[in-house]
Design an enzyme around this catalytic site. Structure first.
Site, PDB file in Angstrom:
ATOM      1  N   HIS A   9       0.668  -1.222  -0.030  1.00 36.26           N
ATOM      2  CA  HIS A   9      -0.018  -0.046   0.009  1.00 36.26           C
ATOM      3  C   HIS A   9       0.870   1.232   0.189  1.00 36.26           C
ATOM      4  O   HIS A   9       0.657   2.090  -0.721  1.00 36.26           O
ATOM      5  CB  HIS A   9      -0.956   0.025   1.098  1.00 36.26           C
ATOM      6  CG  HIS A   9      -1.878   0.963   1.118  1.00 36.26           C
ATOM      7  ND1 HIS A   9      -2.017   1.870   2.150  1.00 36.26           N
ATOM      8  CD2 HIS A   9      -2.798   1.412   0.316  1.00 36.26           C
ATOM      9  CE1 HIS A   9      -3.048   2.821   1.930  1.00 36.26           C
ATOM     10  NE2 HIS A   9      -3.412   2.757   0.662  1.00 36.26           N
TER      11      HIS A   9
ATOM     12  N   HIS B 194       1.278   4.290  -3.337  1.00 36.93           N
ATOM     13  CA  HIS B 194       0.997   5.470  -3.280  1.00 36.93           C
ATOM     14  C   HIS B 194       2.395   6.165  -3.453  1.00 36.93           C
ATOM     15  O   HIS B 194       2.382   7.322  -3.844  1.00 36.93           O
ATOM     16  CB  HIS B 194       0.614   6.003  -1.962  1.00 36.93           C
ATOM     17  CG  HIS B 194      -0.883   5.592  -1.729  1.00 36.93           C
ATOM     18  ND1 HIS B 194      -1.994   6.630  -1.905  1.00 36.93           N
ATOM     19  CD2 HIS B 194      -1.751   4.518  -1.157  1.00 36.93           C
ATOM     20  CE1 HIS B 194      -3.237   6.089  -1.688  1.00 36.93           C
ATOM     21  NE2 HIS B 194      -3.022   4.839  -1.325  1.00 36.93           N
TER      22      HIS B 194
ATOM     23  N   HIS C 249      -7.594  -0.367  -4.810  1.00 30.42           N
ATOM     24  CA  HIS C 249      -8.429  -0.396  -3.635  1.00 30.42           C
ATOM     25  C   HIS C 249      -9.800  -1.267  -3.617  1.00 30.42           C
ATOM     26  O   HIS C 249     -10.022  -1.854  -2.663  1.00 30.42           O
ATOM     27  CB  HIS C 249      -8.843   1.253  -3.208  1.00 30.42           C
ATOM     28  CG  HIS C 249      -7.591   1.765  -2.622  1.00 30.42           C
ATOM     29  ND1 HIS C 249      -6.937   2.521  -3.715  1.00 30.42           N
ATOM     30  CD2 HIS C 249      -7.124   2.122  -1.642  1.00 30.42           C
ATOM     31  CE1 HIS C 249      -5.971   3.364  -3.028  1.00 30.42           C
ATOM     32  NE2 HIS C 249      -5.788   2.690  -1.644  1.00 30.42           N
TER      33      HIS C 249
ATOM     34  N   GLU D  43     -10.410  10.816  -4.930  1.00 32.98           N
ATOM     35  CA  GLU D  43      -9.013  10.565  -4.145  1.00 32.98           C
ATOM     36  C   GLU D  43      -8.798  11.790  -3.266  1.00 32.98           C
ATOM     37  O   GLU D  43      -8.683  11.626  -2.032  1.00 32.98           O
ATOM     38  CB  GLU D  43      -7.952   9.928  -4.838  1.00 32.98           C
ATOM     39  CG  GLU D  43      -6.742  10.111  -4.211  1.00 32.98           C
ATOM     40  CD  GLU D  43      -5.472   9.512  -5.036  1.00 32.98           C
ATOM     41  OE1 GLU D  43      -5.451   9.576  -6.180  1.00 32.98           O
ATOM     42  OE2 GLU D  43      -4.500   9.244  -4.231  1.00 32.98           O
TER      43      GLU D  43
ATOM     44  N   HIS E 250     -11.735  11.436  -0.322  1.00 30.97           N
ATOM     45  CA  HIS E 250     -11.159  10.271   0.297  1.00 30.97           C
ATOM     46  C   HIS E 250     -10.077  10.637   1.215  1.00 30.97           C
ATOM     47  O   HIS E 250      -9.912  10.383   2.230  1.00 30.97           O
ATOM     48  CB  HIS E 250     -10.575   9.428  -0.859  1.00 30.97           C
ATOM     49  CG  HIS E 250      -9.463   8.796  -0.409  1.00 30.97           C
ATOM     50  ND1 HIS E 250      -8.059   9.044  -0.630  1.00 30.97           N
ATOM     51  CD2 HIS E 250      -9.299   7.544   0.288  1.00 30.97           C
ATOM     52  CE1 HIS E 250      -7.329   8.303  -0.060  1.00 30.97           C
ATOM     53  NE2 HIS E 250      -7.967   7.192   0.405  1.00 30.97           N
TER      54      HIS E 250
ATOM     55  N   HIS F 167      -9.835  10.370   5.351  1.00 35.29           N
ATOM     56  CA  HIS F 167      -8.773   9.613   6.305  1.00 35.29           C
ATOM     57  C   HIS F 167      -8.425  10.395   7.294  1.00 35.29           C
ATOM     58  O   HIS F 167      -7.958  10.174   8.583  1.00 35.29           O
ATOM     59  CB  HIS F 167      -7.459   9.533   5.166  1.00 35.29           C
ATOM     60  CG  HIS F 167      -7.618   8.012   4.499  1.00 35.29           C
ATOM     61  ND1 HIS F 167      -6.690   7.038   5.007  1.00 35.29           N
ATOM     62  CD2 HIS F 167      -7.869   7.684   3.414  1.00 35.29           C
ATOM     63  CE1 HIS F 167      -6.900   6.091   4.300  1.00 35.29           C
ATOM     64  NE2 HIS F 167      -7.402   6.203   3.365  1.00 35.29           N
TER      65      HIS F 167
ATOM     66  N   HIS G 135     -12.811   2.749   2.691  1.00 32.20           N
ATOM     67  CA  HIS G 135     -12.835   2.487   1.217  1.00 32.20           C
ATOM     68  C   HIS G 135     -13.925   1.556   0.896  1.00 32.20           C
ATOM     69  O   HIS G 135     -14.118   1.529  -0.409  1.00 32.20           O
ATOM     70  CB  HIS G 135     -11.371   1.666   1.102  1.00 32.20           C
ATOM     71  CG  HIS G 135     -10.372   2.807   0.862  1.00 32.20           C
ATOM     72  ND1 HIS G 135      -9.973   3.335  -0.347  1.00 32.20           N
ATOM     73  CD2 HIS G 135      -9.519   3.178   1.641  1.00 32.20           C
ATOM     74  CE1 HIS G 135      -9.065   4.249  -0.351  1.00 32.20           C
ATOM     75  NE2 HIS G 135      -8.559   4.099   0.983  1.00 32.20           N
TER      76      HIS G 135
HETATM   77 CU1  CUO Z   1      -4.701   3.900  -0.398  1.00 32.45          CU
HETATM   78 CU2  CUO Z   1      -6.967   5.626   1.242  1.00 32.45          CU
HETATM   79  O1  CUO Z   1      -5.333   4.849   1.541  1.00 32.45           O
HETATM   80  O2  CUO Z   1      -5.952   5.425  -0.320  1.00 32.45           O
END
Ligand code: CUO
Length: 688
Positions: free
Chosen positions: A212, A216, A241, A351, A366, A370, A406
């Site tokens: 992960h 990113h 995701h 995102e 998104h 978070h 998610h």
């Molecule tokens: Cu990979 Cu929310 O963590 O995008």
């Protein structure tokens, strides 16, 4: 690239908290710095510094003085001992500026000098992120490996008391080969009173969290255009995701848990608590936990102000756009959400990345949720607490709430997909191609067909690169993870076209029943289908036998690549292996390719499709060899277009004709399914 340039760049990853003048590589190499590189603390005080090169340095790496020192004031808003988050607006802006600075550096030597100068002057987490992104994206650093983050920041991955043990072991036993393995305990974050603990092995898996983080890193949401604007990045944000959520829900069924509930109401308490028991490496404080039934509240922190209602408004605008079938850019122009580009536009918008068509209007849904979740324990900073694990891509997947959030975003994307017409025979069939038989078999002569095995395995990770101010040499820790016996697919296909044909073989695993044994509808199976592999096949006229090993999967990377080495001396040595390491750090860990199954066996549908390559092929504009295509399903190909023209997840990304998977596979000769049983053996195999 000279070996000393390579060494210098590799060294900058090591010991993220140590000043550059003490950073060393097992005593073998150290920087030879211009005096102006010392920060004020060391250059203006009269302290006697430790020997600049360590005790037994073999190679001194000279760094060229910078003609013009950069002004790094913009990065000061993130203090050196503060947590850095990719989900906070201000942090991303600072990161974006620093990445641009690193990307613009004209040549390798200047880049190394600039980074060495910067390392001790900005937040260490910020530096490591931006430095890794730059290494990943600069053309002249293709052969530099970004080390696994579990090695450079082990405190984000392992229980903190272990780091104490590791330091102790390393101080008392000078010979790295004689040091004993430190054992990372299993199930240390909660007791079995907590149902969610049954899938902690998935959430807290080191390979999963590294994937992960690496994803990113490969797909930054902000930064210079050449770093962000990758082919179909928004769609891949959705798809990667989505697959995580499907895999997680299937894993839950294996453990008699129902699908994760989704966060479709931001005002409802978050039922699941989570206490990560990890340390922040920059300030040695534990990541805050979250008690059960925490409610999200408006956030009012320095440079981080956000209302829950902001997120609700963005969400409602996105939903309205999906219903209307178009989005509006900042100039008010309507852009249709069609069946090809629609999902890509939505991914970047939700995102949100800097490619969002209209960030002002559709917001930053998104990332900001978070952010809200990660500060729910202290939204106005009255307790001076930092974010919880949801604030950091290296740790977010540990928390059950990650899957709830998610999971909600996934329903949002699926809402769009559901409005598209279902696939029909034209999309699905491949004339003259018939799959006669499908089988999966583990690699043993006596193995029964279509019975696969999972079990626990112990493996090693080297914590040394992240033991700041600790002694030299490797310190290995061992951890226990799920594993499966390697297996092979055998697909028999008849090509009755009379001429050679090319196809794409698409393999998925679909659960047949939920946690209570209730059969799933085709629509449920579609949403829970997990991609196992995808590859091109050449079909000669007549009968063909396709064999494909599980470790060749286009979804996964081998364990050795997730974690570099399996023993103190096992390192890749040749340049090609080093080059391939870097991009390959992105990929689902091979040890979690299969869901766990059940001790008594759990039956799945193994689905295979051969689609017409004429509709799948992508004309690449860059014809250089693939640096690494091992896990292209989730990670794409470096510097190339996504190598499958179909929308990601095809054919399960849209509604399908028929009510059952059996009806679907019977309707086209190029589709087939078979039952496979996954048996879980609750024993640990030690390969350390
Ligand atoms: Cu990979 Cu929310 O963590 O995008």
């Amino acid at each position: 690239m000279s070996s000393s340039d390579t060494k210098a760049l590799e060294l900058l990853f090591q010991r993220p908290l140590e000043p550059v003048f003490t950073s060393r590589d097992n005593g073998k190499a150290a920087f030879d710095l211009p005096d102006s590189y010392y920060t004020d603390r060391y250059s203006s005080s009269n302290v006697e510094l430790q020997t600049r090169y360590g005790d037994n340095v073999e190679v001194k790496i000279p760094l060229r003085d910078l003609a013009r020192k950069p002004n790094l004031d913009f990065a000061k808003v993130i203090g050196r001992k503060q947590q850095f988050s990719l989900f906070q607006d201000q942090h991303m802006k600072v990161a974006s500026q620093l990445i641009s600075l690193f990307m613009d550096s004209p040549d390798l030597q200047s880049f190394a000098s600039l980074c060495a100068y910067t390392k001790d002057r900005v937040n260490p987490l910020l530096f490591q992120y931006c430095y890794s992104v730059a290494i990943q994206h600069r053309r002249d650093t293709r052969n530099i490996r970004v080390p696994p983050i579990a090695e450079t920041f082990p405190s984000n991955f392992v229980e903190p008391s272990l780091l104490q043990d590791a330091r102790q072991e390393a101080s008392l036993v000078p010979d790295p080969n004689k040091r004993t393995l430190i054992e990372i305990p299993r199930n240390y974050t909660a007791s079995d009173l907590e149902d969610e603990q049954r899938v902690a092995y998935f959430r807290e898996d080191i390979g999963v969290n590294m994937h992960h983080w690496h994803w990113h890193l490969v797909y930054p949401a902000e930064g210079p255009r050449e770093v962000v604007a990758k082919d179909r990045r928004g769609e891949l944000f959705y798809y990667m995701h989505h697959q995580i959520i499907a895999r997680y829900n299937v894993e839950r069924f294996c453990n008699n848990l129902k699908r994760t509930e989704i966060m479709n109401n931001l005002r409802e308490p978050i039922v699941e608590g989570y206490f990560p028991k990890l340390l922040s490496s920059v300030n040695n404080r534990t990541y805050p936990g979250r008690v059960a039934n925490t409610v999200l509240r408006d956030m009012n922190r320095v440079n981080n102000v956000l209302e829950v209602s902001d997120c609700e408004r963005w969400r409602d605008r996105i939903l309205a756009a999906i219903d209307q079938g178009f989005v509006q850019d900042a100039a008010g122009k309507r852009i249709p959400l069609d069946e090809v580009k629609g999902i890509d536009i939505l991914g970047d918008m939700v995102e949100a990345s800097s490619l969002s068509v209209n960030r002002q209007y559709y917001g930053n849904l998104h990332n900001m949720v978070h952010n809200l979740i990660s500060f729910a324990h202290d939204p106005d900073a009255r307790h001076l607490e930092e974010y919880g694990v949801m604030g950091d891509v290296t740790t977010a997947m540990r928390d059950p709430v990650f899957y709830k959030w998610h999971g909600y975003l996934d329903t949002l994307f699926n809402k769009f997909k559901t409005l598209l017409p279902p696939y029909d025979q034209n999309h699905l069939s491949y004339r003259g191609i018939t799959i006669n038989n499908v089988e999966a078999r583990i690699n043993s002569r006596t193995a029964a067909p279509n019975v696969l095995l999972t079990y626990w395995q112990k493996s090693n990770v080297d914590l040394a690169a992240g033991l700041d101010f600790g002694p030299n040499g490797s310190v290995f820790a061992t951890f226990t993870h799920l594993q499966h016996a390697p297996f092979e697919y055998v697909v028999n296909v008849t090509n009755s076209n009379g001429t050679p044909k090319k196809g794409t073989c698409r393999i998925f695993l679909c659960p047949k029943t939920d946690e209570r044994g209730t059969p799933l509808s085709l629509e449920d199976q579609r949403l829970l289908a997990i991609e196992m592999d995808k590859f091109t096949v050449n079909l000669t006229p007549g009968r063909n036998t396709i064999r494909r090993r599980s470790d060749e999967s286009s979804v996964t990377i081998p364990f050795e690549r997730s974690l570099r080495r399996v023993g103190p001396n096992a390192q890749p040595t040749d340049a090609a292996a080093l080059a391939s390491f870097q991009f390959c750090g992105c990929g689902w860990p091979d040890h979690l390719l299969l869901p766990k199954g059940k001790p008594e066996g759990m039956t799945f549908d193994l689905f295979v499709m051969i689609s017409d390559y004429a509709n799948d092929a992508v004309q690449q504009t860059n014809n250089s060899p693939d640096v690494c295509g091992d896990a292209y399903s989730f990670c794409g190909l470096k510097d190339k277009l996504y190598p499958d023209r179909r929308t990601m997840g095809f054919p399960f990304d849209r509604r399908l004709p028929g009510n059952t998977l059996t009806a679907l596979t019977s309707s086209c000769t190029n589709l087939m399914k078979t039952d496979v049983k996954i048996i879980f053996n609750d024993q640990v195999v030690d390969r350390t």
